[in-house]
Design an enzyme around this catalytic site. Structure first.
Site, PDB file in Angstrom:
ATOM      1  N   VAL A 115      -2.200   0.090  -6.497  1.00 59.89           N
ATOM      2  CA  VAL A 115      -0.871  -0.533  -6.601  1.00 59.89           C
ATOM      3  C   VAL A 115      -0.725  -1.687  -5.603  1.00 59.89           C
ATOM      4  O   VAL A 115       0.124  -2.553  -5.765  1.00 59.89           O
ATOM      5  CB  VAL A 115       0.235   0.519  -6.359  1.00 59.89           C
ATOM      6  CG1 VAL A 115       1.596  -0.038  -6.709  1.00 59.89           C
ATOM      7  CG2 VAL A 115      -0.033   1.768  -7.167  1.00 59.89           C
ATOM      8  N   GLU A 116      -1.571  -1.697  -4.580  1.00 60.62           N
ATOM      9  CA  GLU A 116      -1.443  -2.753  -3.581  1.00 60.62           C
ATOM     10  C   GLU A 116      -2.471  -3.856  -3.832  1.00 60.62           C
ATOM     11  O   GLU A 116      -2.278  -4.692  -4.697  1.00 60.62           O
ATOM     12  CB  GLU A 116      -1.519  -2.145  -2.174  1.00 60.62           C
ATOM     13  CG  GLU A 116      -0.336  -1.183  -1.959  1.00 60.62           C
ATOM     14  CD  GLU A 116      -0.295  -0.540  -0.580  1.00 60.62           C
ATOM     15  OE1 GLU A 116      -0.044  -1.277   0.382  1.00 60.62           O
ATOM     16  OE2 GLU A 116      -0.487   0.680  -0.468  1.00 60.62           O
ATOM     17  N   MET A 117      -3.600  -3.830  -3.142  1.00 60.05           N
ATOM     18  CA  MET A 117      -4.597  -4.884  -3.350  1.00 60.05           C
ATOM     19  C   MET A 117      -5.495  -4.566  -4.549  1.00 60.05           C
ATOM     20  O   MET A 117      -6.125  -5.440  -5.110  1.00 60.05           O
ATOM     21  CB  MET A 117      -5.473  -5.034  -2.108  1.00 60.05           C
ATOM     22  CG  MET A 117      -4.722  -5.173  -0.818  1.00 60.05           C
ATOM     23  SD  MET A 117      -3.833  -6.704  -0.737  1.00 60.05           S
ATOM     24  CE  MET A 117      -3.389  -6.748   0.976  1.00 60.05           C
TER      25      MET A 117
END
Lengths: 303, 393
Positions: A115-117
């Site tokens: 969900v982030e990088m």
């Protein structure tokens, strides 16, 4: 009841040393920190080249962003409010649920969180190796080809440099009695006597223990169940890391789920949920005033 | 006798003893060096294990401060130190040195420490809540006179205060009474905020105090302290063995050293006797009627006796280092000399008559025998024994 009086008295004696201590810089390698600073704002670390560390941790405004839940790659929304990167090196564990034991672990997990990088650290290393100027910069420091340890280390060194020194309250602790207002001083006394200090203490005024959110029935605006996600113990549901209160004025919205945006509301929620008591408006105002005195100077490396 | 064979085994015994002694010395130096290094490693390692024990004690001390304000930074620092010591101990350099099982034991230490660490986290969270409730109850108690509540309710409040005090002071009491009182508050609280807060605090207090009891009970069952003690004990056992081994090695060295010395003395006595005999023989040779010459393997003169000096007129210094051909004369045929050379090089004895020259040039007739001196199958030199024939005639 005399006992409790003695009890409180013994508290006061124990507090002959203030329960909050002023910040001091921690040693870091300047060259690595500078490279880390560059990478921190470079989206090269995300899978589709859209998100950098600085997307959620804005270095110019308190080390976090002003939205409730941050967006990762492909516009995906996270489930927790992004905490500040300032003074994060002093936290006893990283993330709201403490799943990372240190900053290196944290950086690694963010990079690989879908969900982030959403990336694989080895892919980033490959990309960095092909880059025009990073290979030289890394080689100047490590005298060898870029490895994942190097990438993580320069980011961590940068984060270690982000200590916000000389907050008015720190100056007050160091003996400058005029550094904060009378109202803030009253706020500090309340902060100690009403029980806030029991969780928010030490160098980072928090960030050194977990505690359950709320003494009432579960009340949570986030998908995350907190520490439970790590330990899977029933009693760890809605248990989160107690966050640092340093630079709190700059790090709205507040709480793990970013439910409120004003400091006053945050204090009100805490008195109700954690202290379990009513507090007069003037006392709340004084505590807010105290909290505002916790804003330190921008770290040297960012100036 | 075709040749003189020298270099008998008995002489080598001395070299065996000396080289054995040297070897022992070298071994001892290496051993002392090694055990010194071992001792250093042991001291460092043991110190760190003791350090762990102290850190564990510090943690235990903090756990005693339940329901009190605790500086969590201090605990965090202890944690960091504990981890860095663990990392230091988990080092290949040491692990295989003391005990092959040490690696497993360090792994046990990690497990025990991780259990302790998560228990500390529980302790911290559990401690903060009742401590806050004590704050709250204190404030409430202070203002109880100002509250508009019935005297029955006031008595209920005070009753709960007292029971909670007892809990904090660890006085054994029946929780069911407190629970019943708290339930009464719940029954009358309705939507009143004051009662609700009071109910929440006391309800959670009972829960947390139970939790705290469990945490401290679990802590008593944790293995960390015993694991540290165990490793410390094993290390001490190892060091005792190390001292024992050193003592044995030194004892062996001293015993062997003394034996060596005795054998060397015995050997010296034998050699001394031999030397005495040699002096006698040398006297005999010096005073012999025969001319005696000893050369090296290239037939350079090393020794001549007095008779040589008296008969041929050379002083000893003049001939030592010269070739034996110094006294050869042209009165003999070349073939004779070649015959001598061939015989001698083959390691054979040569016997015959020769005419040599004295220092003043006058010839001398002599009956000569030349014997090679052989040491370890190699010609080491030659012994010339000459007898002047004219005199005997």
């Amino acid at each position: 009841m005399r006992f409790i009086l003695y009890f409180i008295l013994s508290f006061t004696l124990l507090w002959s040393k203030e329960p909050i201590s002023p910040l001091e810089t921690i040693p870091y390698n300047e060259q690595k920190a500078q490279l880390g600073k560059e990478l921190f704002s470079d989206p090269i670390v995300s899978q589709d080249n859209t998100v950098s560390c600085a997307t959620c941790h804005l270095l110019s405004s308190g080390g976090d962003n002003d939205i409730v839940f941050s967006f990762g790659i492909k516009g995906q929304m996270g489930s927790m409010n992004a905490p500040t990167v300032f003074n994060s090196a002093l936290n006893f564990k990283q993330f709201w649920d403490g799943r990372a034991k240190d900053l290196a672990d944290q950086a690694h997990q963010v990079i690989e969180n879908p969900v982030e990088m959403g990336d694989n650290i080895y892919d980033i290393v490959k990309r960095l190796r092909k880059d025009k100027h990073y290979p030289k910069k890394f080689h100047d420091i490590y005298q060898e080809e870029i490895a994942k340890e190097h990438l993580i280390e320069v980011l961590v060194e940068f984060e270690r440099s982000l200590i916000t020194l000389d907050a008015p309250f720190d100056l007050y602790l160091k003996g400058e009695s005029n550094a904060i207002s009378q109202e803030a001083k009253r706020g500090y006394e309340l902060f100690k006597s009403k029980g806030c200090i029991l969780c928010h203490n030490g160098r980072n005024i928090g960030g050194n223990l977990f505690n359950r959110f709320g003494i009432h029935e579960a009340n949570n605006h986030s998908k995350s169940l907190g520490r439970y996600e790590v330990t899977k113990k029933e009693e760890d549901k809605y248990v989160f890391k107690v966050p640092s209160l340093r630079n709190i004025e700059l790090t709205a919205p507040y709480m793990h789920d970013g439910r409120v945006t004003s400091l006053e509301d945050a204090v009100k929620i805490m008195t109700d949920y954690q202290l379990g008591r009513e507090m007069k408006q003037e006392d709340i105002d004084a505590i807010v005033e105290f909290l505002k005195s916790l804003t330190g100077k921008l770290p040297q490396i960012l100036r | 006798m075709n040749a003189i064979i020298v270099g008998r085994k008995k002489l080598d015994f001395f070299f065996i003893l000396i080289s054995f002694f040297m070897m022992m010395l070298i071994f001892l130096v290496i051993y002392v060096n090694k055990s010194n290094r071992d001792m250093k490693y042991y001291t460092i390692y043991h110190k760190e294990i003791k350090n762990l024990s102290i850190l564990d004690q510090k943690i235990e001390n903090t756990l005693l401060k339940k329901y009190r304000y605790i500086d969590y930074d201090e605990l965090q620092d202890i944690n960091h130190e504990f981890q860095s010591v663990l990392k230091f101990l988990d080092n290949e350099k040491f692990l295989y040195k003391f005990d092959k099982n040490l690696k497993n034991k360090i792994a046990l230490l990690y497990t025990a420490y991780n259990q302790k660490e998560s228990l500390i986290e529980e302790f911290k969270a559990t401690n903060a809540r009742p401590t806050n409730s004590i704050h709250y109850l204190y404030d409430l108690h202070q203002s109880i006179e100002e509250l508009t509540i019935s005297s029955d309710e006031k008595r209920l409040f005070l009753n709960i205060f007292f029971q909670i005090e007892q809990l904090v002071m660890d006085i054994p009491n029946d929780l069911s009474h407190l629970q019943a009182d708290v339930d009464k508050i719940n029954a009358i609280k309705q939507n009143n905020k004051l009662y609700d807060y009071f109910y929440q605090h006391t309800r959670l207090f009972i829960k947390d105090i139970e939790m705290m009891k469990n945490i401290l009970k679990t802590n008593e069952q944790l293995d960390l302290y015993n694991t540290i003690k165990n490793i410390s004990y094993e290390l001490e056992k190892y060091s005792a063995q190390m001292y024992e081994r050193q003592y044995t090695i030194f004892l062996i060295f001293i015993i062997f050293g003394c034996a060596n010395l005795i054998l060397l003395i015995v050997n010296y006595k034998k050699i001394y006797k031999l030397v005495q005999n040699l002096f006698t023989f040398k006297y005999v040779i010096e005073k012999s009627e025969n001319i005696i010459i000893i050369t090296d393997k290239n037939r350079k003169i090393e020794y001549v006796n007095e008779t040589f000096k008296n008969t041929l007129g050379y002083r000893k210094e003049e001939v030592v280092g010269q070739q034996d051909s110094l006294i050869a004369s042209d009165l003999m045929s070349k073939e004779t000399y070649e015959n001598i050379n061939e015989t001698l090089l083959a390691g054979q004895k040569w016997e015959g008559e020769l005419i040599s020259r004295k220092k003043d040039g006058s010839p001398i007739y002599e009956k000569t025998s030349i014997v090679p001196i052989i040491n370890k199958d190699k010609i080491q030199g030659y012994l010339f024994i000459k007898f002047e024939r004219m005199r005997s005639v």
